[in-house]
Write a protein that holds these residues in place. Structure first.
Motif, PDB file in Angstrom:
ATOM      1  N   UNK A  99       0.815  -1.212   0.000  1.00 64.00           N
ATOM      2  CA  UNK A  99       0.000   0.000   0.000  1.00 64.00           C
ATOM      3  C   UNK A  99       0.852   1.267   0.000  1.00 64.00           C
ATOM      4  N   UNK A 100       2.033   1.189   0.587  1.00 64.53           N
ATOM      5  CA  UNK A 100       2.887   2.376   0.687  1.00 64.53           C
ATOM      6  C   UNK A 100       3.927   2.496  -0.407  1.00 64.53           C
ATOM      7  N   UNK A 101       3.809   1.703  -1.466  1.00 67.17           N
ATOM      8  CA  UNK A 101       4.860   1.669  -2.484  1.00 67.17           C
ATOM      9  C   UNK A 101       5.034   2.997  -3.191  1.00 67.17           C
ATOM     10  N   UNK A 102       3.948   3.709  -3.458  1.00 70.42           N
ATOM     11  CA  UNK A 102       4.074   5.004  -4.128  1.00 70.42           C
ATOM     12  C   UNK A 102       4.878   5.989  -3.305  1.00 70.42           C
ATOM     13  N   UNK A 103       4.579   6.064  -2.015  1.00 67.97           N
ATOM     14  CA  UNK A 103       5.332   6.960  -1.135  1.00 67.97           C
ATOM     15  C   UNK A 103       6.780   6.509  -1.016  1.00 67.97           C
ATOM     16  N   UNK A 104       7.005   5.194  -1.054  1.00 70.85           N
ATOM     17  CA  UNK A 104       8.373   4.676  -1.020  1.00 70.85           C
ATOM     18  C   UNK A 104       9.167   5.154  -2.234  1.00 70.85           C
ATOM     19  N   UNK A 105       8.567   5.051  -3.422  1.00 71.16           N
ATOM     20  CA  UNK A 105       9.247   5.493  -4.637  1.00 71.16           C
ATOM     21  C   UNK A 105       9.603   6.977  -4.550  1.00 71.16           C
ATOM     22  N   UNK A 108      10.089   8.764  -1.795  1.00 74.06           N
ATOM     23  CA  UNK A 108      11.117   8.996  -0.779  1.00 74.06           C
ATOM     24  C   UNK A 108      12.497   8.593  -1.283  1.00 74.06           C
ATOM     25  N   UNK A 109      12.592   7.418  -1.901  1.00 75.64           N
ATOM     26  CA  UNK A 109      13.887   6.964  -2.413  1.00 75.64           C
ATOM     27  C   UNK A 109      14.375   7.892  -3.516  1.00 75.64           C
ATOM     28  N   UNK A 110      13.478   8.281  -4.427  1.00 72.67           N
ATOM     29  CA  UNK A 110      13.868   9.182  -5.501  1.00 72.67           C
ATOM     30  C   UNK A 110      14.374  10.517  -4.984  1.00 72.67           C
ATOM     31  N   UNK A 111      13.722  11.030  -3.949  1.00 68.35           N
ATOM     32  CA  UNK A 111      14.154  12.311  -3.385  1.00 68.35           C
ATOM     33  C   UNK A 111      15.514  12.193  -2.711  1.00 68.35           C
ATOM     34  N   UNK A 112      15.760  11.076  -2.037  1.00 67.71           N
ATOM     35  CA  UNK A 112      17.053  10.919  -1.362  1.00 67.71           C
ATOM     36  C   UNK A 112      18.208  10.791  -2.348  1.00 67.71           C
ATOM     37  N   UNK A 113      17.972  10.147  -3.479  1.00 65.23           N
ATOM     38  CA  UNK A 113      19.035   9.982  -4.476  1.00 65.23           C
ATOM     39  C   UNK A 113      19.172  11.208  -5.381  1.00 65.23           C
ATOM     40  N   UNK A 114      18.236  12.126  -5.310  1.00 64.84           N
ATOM     41  CA  UNK A 114      18.218  13.220  -6.277  1.00 64.84           C
ATOM     42  C   UNK A 114      17.422  12.794  -7.494  1.00 64.84           C
ATOM     43  N   UNK A 118      22.413   2.323   0.072  1.00 65.28           N
ATOM     44  CA  UNK A 118      22.359   2.037  -1.367  1.00 65.28           C
ATOM     45  C   UNK A 118      21.085   1.298  -1.784  1.00 65.28           C
ATOM     46  N   UNK A 119      20.610   0.386  -0.937  1.00 65.87           N
ATOM     47  CA  UNK A 119      19.285  -0.227  -1.113  1.00 65.87           C
ATOM     48  C   UNK A 119      18.578  -0.096   0.235  1.00 65.87           C
ATOM     49  N   UNK A 120      18.105   1.094   0.541  1.00 64.62           N
ATOM     50  CA  UNK A 120      17.682   1.405   1.913  1.00 64.62           C
ATOM     51  C   UNK A 120      16.425   0.681   2.362  1.00 64.62           C
ATOM     52  N   UNK A 121      15.622   0.176   1.436  1.00 63.16           N
ATOM     53  CA  UNK A 121      14.419  -0.578   1.789  1.00 63.16           C
ATOM     54  C   UNK A 121      14.742  -2.066   1.885  1.00 63.16           C
ATOM     55  N   UNK A 122      15.267  -2.595   0.819  1.00 62.28           N
ATOM     56  CA  UNK A 122      15.608  -4.018   0.719  1.00 62.28           C
ATOM     57  C   UNK A 122      16.480  -4.462   1.894  1.00 62.28           C
ATOM     58  N   UNK A 123      17.561  -3.741   2.151  1.00 58.93           N
ATOM     59  CA  UNK A 123      18.548  -4.175   3.125  1.00 58.93           C
ATOM     60  C   UNK A 123      18.166  -3.824   4.556  1.00 58.93           C
ATOM     61  N   UNK A 124      17.023  -3.155   4.719  1.00 55.88           N
ATOM     62  CA  UNK A 124      16.436  -2.966   6.043  1.00 55.88           C
ATOM     63  C   UNK A 124      15.347  -3.993   6.302  1.00 55.88           C
ATOM     64  N   UNK A 133      13.767   8.232   3.166  1.00 56.28           N
ATOM     65  CA  UNK A 133      13.444   6.809   3.150  1.00 56.28           C
ATOM     66  C   UNK A 133      13.445   6.238   4.560  1.00 56.28           C
ATOM     67  N   UNK A 134      14.378   6.667   5.383  1.00 56.80           N
ATOM     68  CA  UNK A 134      14.424   6.188   6.766  1.00 56.80           C
ATOM     69  C   UNK A 134      13.164   6.608   7.526  1.00 56.80           C
ATOM     70  N   UNK A 135      12.714   7.849   7.288  1.00 52.02           N
ATOM     71  CA  UNK A 135      11.471   8.301   7.922  1.00 52.02           C
ATOM     72  C   UNK A 135      10.283   7.491   7.406  1.00 52.02           C
ATOM     73  N   UNK A 136      10.292   7.164   6.108  1.00 50.90           N
ATOM     74  CA  UNK A 136       9.223   6.327   5.551  1.00 50.90           C
ATOM     75  C   UNK A 136       9.218   4.948   6.209  1.00 50.90           C
ATOM     76  N   UNK A 137      10.394   4.377   6.410  1.00 56.53           N
ATOM     77  CA  UNK A 137      10.484   3.086   7.085  1.00 56.53           C
ATOM     78  C   UNK A 137       9.928   3.163   8.504  1.00 56.53           C
TER      79      UNK A 137
END
Length: 472
Positions: free
Chosen positions: A45-51, A53-59, A122-128, A153-157
């Motif tokens: 359900x949270x995949x859109x927000x995840x995308x 967050x990750x995109x913003x962290x990487x630029x 580097x893979x902040x979701x997968x490796x958490x 991404x950490x806040x999203x987690x």
């Protein structure tokens, strides 16, 4: 961005709260399966927000690479854990040996308590989430410290996990490297760390006073070896995927290529074509992931500057606008040809889209190069000759291997993932992770009547003969 970083003073009380709750109510099979199911639903359900967050962290990060590198492995692992959990939890009967007959022996997989997880950027979701979900499946409570380099991404987690778990079952600590050092010194029942070898050494030292058992997933220089018989075009396509996914910011990316000298130029030409077809002149800019931060960008530019200063041939495979590249931390897929051992790209793990290529005259020469260094996290032999592959596997020891491709052993649910030597210790994924985060408690069941009742002084007559017989 305000991430509500955790005060250091809360670390130990939070651990104590998690441990007290675990002692008072250890999760049974039903609770574990329910937790994993709710985590999967919330994650989806949270995949859109995840995308976002990750995109913003990487630029900027390719959304498709985030789906492939984060969402797919997490979902697959959750499904695997849920499908296998009940069978893994069953006590395993083992032989007790004829000398103890008629006693029965078994191994009971018991949860450890509270597992700490320190995940990288580097893979902040997968490796958490994969080690966290494995710890939950194993019946533990979890304290997560995600990377400070991906704060959104950490806040999203943190928010995701707060939706799924009560605060006394899973907690999240947000903060910088100083907080991370204090986190690693907590007396966990097990600690999983993913990151660089240098930081892994510090984590191990911090955990040592508590004798905390560790799973260390580190890195190193993972080689690809392309034999003379393997088609250069196919090797290039598979190397390109492994090296340029996430702009090379992957711990098991091929770090350098050793290729038979007769195939080198064909491999270079094929890699050039792969870069052109994948990224062109940035018409496909959305598929080119940026470097995570300025420090990493400068480090990678420094490797290229060092290579040029040594007179090495440096080939940028696509043309980038230099102003835009600087502003957006973009580095083109780049080859460095025939670097010596003293070049920066051969001394340090690259962790970017730069691929050194060295040619060899015979396979033993290539194997000697690899064997002279630290044992790598991954190894990629390319050959259609089984004897050649077996020769490589017989000489080299690595954390994991994909033959004739790259990265994919990470995604195989029944294969454990981990390093060896400087690239790490311990394994997780699937059953290996469950075993690492439980204690296989040995239990011997003695019947009402047993021969051991006779083994007592005075050791004479029948008793002495029995002792002599049992002693062999």
């Amino acid at each position: 961005m305000d991430t509500l970083d955790s005060p250091a003073s809360e670390l130990r009380p939070t651990l104590d709260r998690l441990r007290d709750a675990w002692r008072n109510n250890r999760p049974d099979a039903r609770q574990r399966l329910d937790d994993l199911a709710r985590l999967r639903d919330a994650f989806k359900a949270g995949r859109g927000a995840m995308l976002d967050a990750v995109g913003a962290d990487f630029g900027h990060r390719s959304a498709h690479e985030t789906l492939l590198g984060e969402s797919m492995p997490v979902t697959a692992e959750l499904d695997h854990l849920r499908g296998k959990l009940r069978s893994w939890m069953k006590p395993r009967r083992v032989g007790s040996g004829w000398r103890l007959w008629p006693a029965r022996a078994q191994l009971r997989p018991e949860p450890l308590g509270v597992v700490g997880v320190m995940s990288p950027w580097n893979y902040p979701i997968n490796l958490a989430l994969i080690p966290l979900a494995t710890a939950i499946a194993a019946g533990n409570h979890v304290y997560l410290k995600p990377s400070e380099h991906t704060p959104r991404t950490s806040a999203w987690l943190r928010d995701l996990l707060a939706q799924v778990f009560p605060a006394d079952r899973v907690a999240v600590a947000l903060g910088d490297a100083t907080l991370g050092a204090q986190f690693s010194a907590l007396p966990f029942d097990h600690l999983v760390f993913t990151g660089s070898t240098a930081v892994g050494r510090k984590v191990m030292a911090a955990a040592a006073p508590n004798l905390t058992p560790l799973t260390l997933e580190l890195g190193g220089k993972s080689p690809a070896i392309v034999a003379a018989d393997f088609p250069p075009a196919q090797a290039a396509a598979r190397l390109a995927t492994g090296k340029w996914l996430n702009a090379g910011q992957t711990c098991i990316a091929p770090d350098y290529v050793l290729v038979d000298h007769a195939s080198r130029d064909a491999l270079v030409a094929a890699l050039r074509e792969q870069a052109r077809s994948r990224y062109g002149d940035l018409k496909q800019a959305d598929d080119l992931t940026r470097i995570i931060n300025e420090g990493q960008y400068r480090r990678l530019r420094g490797y290229l500057d060092d290579a040029r200063a040594r007179g090495l041939e440096v080939i940028e495979l696509i043309a980038l606008d230099p102003v835009r590249a600087e502003a957006e931390r973009m580095i083109a897929p780049t080859l460095v040809l025939e670097p010596g051992d003293d070049a920066s790209v051969m001394r340090e793990e690259i962790f970017g889209p730069i691929l050194p290529i060295r040619s060899y005259r015979n396979l033993d020469e290539a194997l000697d190069w690899v064997e002279a260094g630290d044992r790598p996290l991954a190894l990629y032999p390319f050959s259609r000759d089984r004897a050649t592959v077996e020769r490589i596997l017989g000489r080299l020891l690595a954390g994991g291997v994909t033959v004739n491709d790259t990265l994919l052993h990470f995604a195989a649910g029944n294969l454990p993932f981990g390093g060896v030597g400087a690239s790490g210790m311990g394994q997780y994924h699937g059953r290996a992770g469950f075993d690492a985060m439980t204690h296989a408690m040995p239990v011997l069941w003695q019947p009402r009547k047993a021969a051991s009742d006779l083994l007592k002084p005075p050791y004479r007559g029948f008793v002495e003969r029995m002792v002599q017989f049992l002693a062999g």
